[in-house]
Design an enzyme around this catalytic site. Sequence first.
Site, PDB file in Angstrom:
ATOM      1  N   SER A   1       4.399  91.071   3.563  1.00  0.00           N
ATOM      2  CA  SER A   1       3.293  91.797   3.757  1.00  0.00           C
ATOM      3  C   SER A   1       2.524  92.123   5.083  1.00  0.00           C
ATOM      4  O   SER A   1       3.523  91.766   6.209  1.00  0.00           O
ATOM      5  CB  SER A   1       2.274  92.053   2.131  1.00  0.00           C
ATOM      6  OG  SER A   1       1.229  93.344   2.603  1.00  0.00           O
TER       7      SER A   1
ATOM      8  N   ASP B   1       6.146  97.452  -0.403  1.00  0.00           N
ATOM      9  CA  ASP B   1       5.423  95.490   0.382  1.00  0.00           C
ATOM     10  C   ASP B   1       6.073  94.351  -0.207  1.00  0.00           C
ATOM     11  O   ASP B   1       6.495  94.264  -1.878  1.00  0.00           O
ATOM     12  CB  ASP B   1       3.776  95.921  -0.343  1.00  0.00           C
ATOM     13  CG  ASP B   1       3.341  94.762   0.169  1.00  0.00           C
ATOM     14  OD1 ASP B   1       3.617  93.305  -0.052  1.00  0.00           O
ATOM     15  OD2 ASP B   1       1.862  95.617   0.750  1.00  0.00           O
TER      16      ASP B   1
END
Length: 409
Positions: A61, A231
Amino acid sequence: MPTRRALSDAAVRDNAVGLILTGGGARAAYQVGVLAGIMEILDPHRSPDFSNPFDIICGTSAGAINAGTLACHAHNPHRAMDRLEQLWSNLHTGMIYHADGPRLLRTGLRWFGMLTTGWLFPGLRERQPRSFLDNAPLGELLKATLDFDSLRHNLADGLLHALAITATAYTTGEHLTFYQSHATIKPWQRSLREAVPCNIGIDHLLASSAIPFIFPAQAMLVQGQTLWCGDGSMRQLAPMSPAIHLGAEKIVVIGTGYKDDTHPEYRKIDPPYPSLAQIGGHALSNIFLDSLSMDVERMQRINDLLAQVPANGLQSQSLRPVSTFVVTPSRSLDEMALAHIEEMPRAARTLFRVLGVSSTSRLAAGGDGALISYLLFESGYTRELVRLGRADSMNRVEEVKAFFKEAPE
């Protein structure tokens, strides 16, 4: 120039150190402060011969962005930290996602139209919005900041063994670890997890940092097939696994979750129905934070078990002890975020207030600060996170020195 490490084409050096940078949106500024403190402890005089202390760098991320920057500047670690500190200390929301009123209004109307009349007019589904926010500015920022040719040279020169970036494939449901190394490393595969050797680029960072619903998914070409990826913190069952598979025997883990952001003291009162901000904040915390805590606990238990096995008994096993050094915030980032919410652009601030976030929120009672702590990309907040990270490192000087000096137990 930094001294070239003695790395073979087949294996990483003995006692290799891995770095795990987890997700957390704007919270990733904390990681920069921790790393700056570690670099200062290891090389207080900024020697030009100081070499990158991390052989294997793994990012997820927003942590993937920090990981990519470190890897591209592995030939000059201090310059890498200067770049990261400058970036995070001068950040504003418009550098990450469009936060002007017209864009937010247009996106909101498209979501409203899809939810209210999409069933009546199927043709509208083709024009459905892909995300709540548009992170196109982030892509432009990364293109102007990173040079992946430098990454390739750093790997070839032995200044870095491997870089790994994780993402989640919406298409297949798999958790993917994209990795690049000069050495030949056989891809691994576990339940719901797969490693993919490749040349890492901007697309991998955008995919890894595409917070679900908040930012749009990224199309990635994997083994000849296009996968839509989001993500990397989603379905990340073992955050430390990539570093171990790539050969790390010691791992530095920098998390972004305060040791206790729960508030059991409020169980005795009659709380109001949770706001959308509170529910969203808990959902993001579950994605970004919980798996790391469980993986660290699992690693400690495995090390304790391996300590009971005779040394000659480990030679025939694939398991090996791995030392870990974990750094997490000493303060609640939720509380810090609420103190800076007024710094956001007015349109974005209005949007989050509709969801239930405001500077007057009772954090302990409602937990409204969790959501904004991930999306508050403003320099007042990120600078405070950098300062906190540096302080948390400098408070553990002797531990840092011992960890990088000693062999794993």
